[in-house]
Design an enzyme around this catalytic site. Structure first.
Site, short mmCIF file in Angstrom:
data_model
loop_
_atom_site.label_atom_id
_atom_site.label_comp_id
_atom_site.label_asym_id
_atom_site.label_seq_id
_atom_site.Cartn_x
_atom_site.Cartn_y
_atom_site.Cartn_z
N HIS A 177 -44.04 -13.72 -20.45
CA HIS A 177 -43.00 -14.13 -20.30
C HIS A 177 -41.91 -14.29 -21.88
O HIS A 177 -41.20 -14.69 -21.29
CB HIS A 177 -44.16 -15.51 -20.34
CG HIS A 177 -44.62 -16.02 -19.39
ND1 HIS A 177 -46.07 -16.01 -19.02
CD2 HIS A 177 -44.32 -16.38 -17.97
CE1 HIS A 177 -45.65 -15.61 -17.72
NE2 HIS A 177 -45.36 -16.02 -16.93
N GLN A 189 -46.34 -23.51 -4.01
CA GLN A 189 -46.16 -22.70 -3.55
C GLN A 189 -47.54 -21.63 -3.05
O GLN A 189 -47.57 -20.79 -3.43
CB GLN A 189 -45.18 -21.69 -4.34
CG GLN A 189 -45.70 -21.68 -5.85
CD GLN A 189 -44.68 -21.04 -6.69
OE1 GLN A 189 -43.42 -21.73 -7.24
NE2 GLN A 189 -45.04 -19.85 -7.51
N GLY A 248 -39.29 -11.83 -13.79
CA GLY A 248 -40.08 -10.82 -14.45
C GLY A 248 -39.74 -9.70 -12.85
O GLY A 248 -40.47 -10.24 -12.09
N LYS A 308 -42.53 -7.78 -12.61
CA LYS A 308 -44.12 -7.52 -11.49
C LYS A 308 -43.71 -8.20 -10.20
O LYS A 308 -44.25 -7.67 -9.24
CB LYS A 308 -44.94 -8.91 -12.46
CG LYS A 308 -46.14 -7.71 -12.28
CD LYS A 308 -47.11 -9.06 -13.24
CE LYS A 308 -47.36 -10.02 -13.24
NZ LYS A 308 -47.37 -11.36 -12.22
N GLN A 361 -40.21 -11.49 -4.79
CA GLN A 361 -40.28 -13.54 -5.63
C GLN A 361 -38.14 -12.42 -6.05
O GLN A 361 -36.74 -13.12 -5.98
CB GLN A 361 -41.04 -13.80 -6.58
CG GLN A 361 -40.24 -14.93 -7.52
CD GLN A 361 -40.96 -15.17 -8.26
OE1 GLN A 361 -41.97 -15.61 -7.94
NE2 GLN A 361 -40.77 -15.29 -9.91
N SER A 380 -49.88 -10.48 -16.72
CA SER A 380 -49.97 -11.84 -16.06
C SER A 380 -51.21 -13.29 -16.26
O SER A 380 -51.95 -12.74 -17.02
CB SER A 380 -50.83 -11.31 -14.62
OG SER A 380 -50.97 -12.51 -13.65
N SER A 381 -50.55 -14.41 -16.06
CA SER A 381 -51.06 -15.34 -16.32
C SER A 381 -53.00 -15.38 -15.66
O SER A 381 -53.45 -15.73 -16.01
CB SER A 381 -50.92 -16.98 -15.63
OG SER A 381 -49.73 -16.92 -16.30
N ARG A 382 -53.20 -14.44 -14.70
CA ARG A 382 -54.45 -14.71 -13.67
C ARG A 382 -55.04 -13.59 -14.38
O ARG A 382 -56.14 -13.15 -14.01
CB ARG A 382 -53.67 -14.12 -12.45
CG ARG A 382 -53.12 -14.82 -11.48
CD ARG A 382 -53.15 -14.97 -10.54
NE ARG A 382 -53.35 -16.49 -9.59
CZ ARG A 382 -51.00 -16.65 -8.98
NH1 ARG A 382 -50.52 -15.77 -9.10
NH2 ARG A 382 -51.37 -17.78 -8.44
O1 PAF Z 1 -42.58 -16.70 -11.17
C1 PAF Z 1 -43.64 -17.76 -11.39
O2 PAF Z 1 -43.72 -18.13 -12.17
C2 PAF Z 1 -43.03 -18.23 -10.29
O3 PAF Z 1 -42.96 -18.28 -8.66
C3 PAF Z 1 -41.59 -19.74 -10.31
C4 PAF Z 1 -40.55 -18.63 -10.01
C5 PAF Z 1 -41.82 -20.15 -11.30
C6 PAF Z 1 -41.31 -21.04 -9.36
O4 PAF Z 1 -42.44 -22.00 -10.12
#
Ligand code: PAF
Length: 291
Positions: free
Chosen positions: A41, A65, A153, A155, A159, A191-193
């Protein structure tokens, strides 16, 4: 540029901040995030600084989401730490961290922005409703902040392509910039995960990127055009890791994100993987210009 990002929590304050930038003739760059910020990020935020005058980072764990059995409740919420990281990164002017009630004033949402077809495969197939939540919340951020540029990003390539289509078709005056995936030294996509991984899962996880790079090389240098074989090769490499459970391996075009049967010279394709390591579902991809 300020080393103290201003934290905004209401839509009114965010709109006023945007209007002030506008009245000074400054452009605004948005970096949408769900927080739990990592170096990937922070790289997006650094790149955002190159794209315009004022950089705003949104931090919002978007409930719409996440599917019913996904990690919405468990998703890390670390706002103070995130703001501290943005402060030391020095590239962010404002943080927009709204309460859910600001973004979804009636609790259950009735107004959606959806993009047909592009979400049918890859993560869209295994996470029904996910992209509808993403496009809806990002459209809302675009409406509130009218950014000149929004940085994402790659990744999350699906999206990115879906949001690009959404912004174009909705007529948002926002250019979307896709930033290459930031990786750990061993190639694992940040990744946050990743924080969910235990030591053996963490050691195994770079296989995702390695298998994708092997496929990329076999297409761009080895003349490979057989999509079934590309997918089987990646799956075999993933399954050789005992802690890995592949979710999907797909090869799609980068316009409509539809599965391909063969690769045509001159086309651009996205090879995407999602795989579980323990409870962590990791995604990664590579974009190949077929020679
Ligand atoms: O990629 C993300 O972190 C999320 O899907 C986003 C684009 C911030 C939408 O909540």
């Amino acid at each position: 540029m300020s080393d103290h990002p201003l934290t905004l929590t209401t839509i009114d304050d965010a709109r006023s901040w945007r209007a002030a930038a506008h009245s000074r003739g400054e452009t605004v760059v948005l970096v949408p995030t769900m927080g739990a910020l990592h170096d990937g990020h922070l790289e997006l935020v650094r790149r955002a600084r190159e794209e315009g005058d004022q950089v705003i980072v949104s931090i919002f764990v978007n409930p719409t989401q996440f599917g019913p059995n996904e990690d919405f409740e468990a998703y890390p919420r670390t706002l103070e730490l995130d703001v501290a990281k943005l402060k030391s990164n020095g590239c962010c002017d404002a943080v927009f961290a709204p309460d859910p009630i600001e973004m979804y004033p009636f609790g259950s949402n009735k107004t959606w922005v959806t993009v047909d077809r592009l979400g049918d495969h890859l993560c869209g197939a295994t996470r029904p409703g996910h992209f509808k939540g993403v496009t809806t919340v990002v459209a809302r951020f675009f409406t509130i902040l009218t950014p000149d540029v929004a940085v994402f990003g790659l990744k999350d390539a699906q999206q990115f392509f879906i949001l690009k289509r959404m912004a174009h078709e909705m007529g948002f005056p926002t250019r979307l910039a896709g930033i290459p995936t930031v990786r750990e030294a061993d190639g694992l996509a940040m990744s946050s995960r990743n924080r969910y991984l235990n030591a053996s899962e963490r050691a195994a996880a770079p296989i995702v990127n390695r298998s994708l790079q092997t496929a990329h090389h076999s297409i761009s240098k080895g003349g490979m055009r057989d999509v079934d074989k590309i997918i089987l090769d990646i799956e075999a490499q993933l399954l050789a890791e005992p802690t890995c459970r592949p979710d999907y391996v797909s090869v799609v075009d980068t316009e409509e994100l539809q599965p391909l049967e063969s690769l045509e010279s001159g086309s651009q394709v996205l090879i995407a993987v999602a795989a579980y390591f323990g409870t962590a579902r990791l995604i990664d991809n590579t974009i190949v210009d077929v020679p």
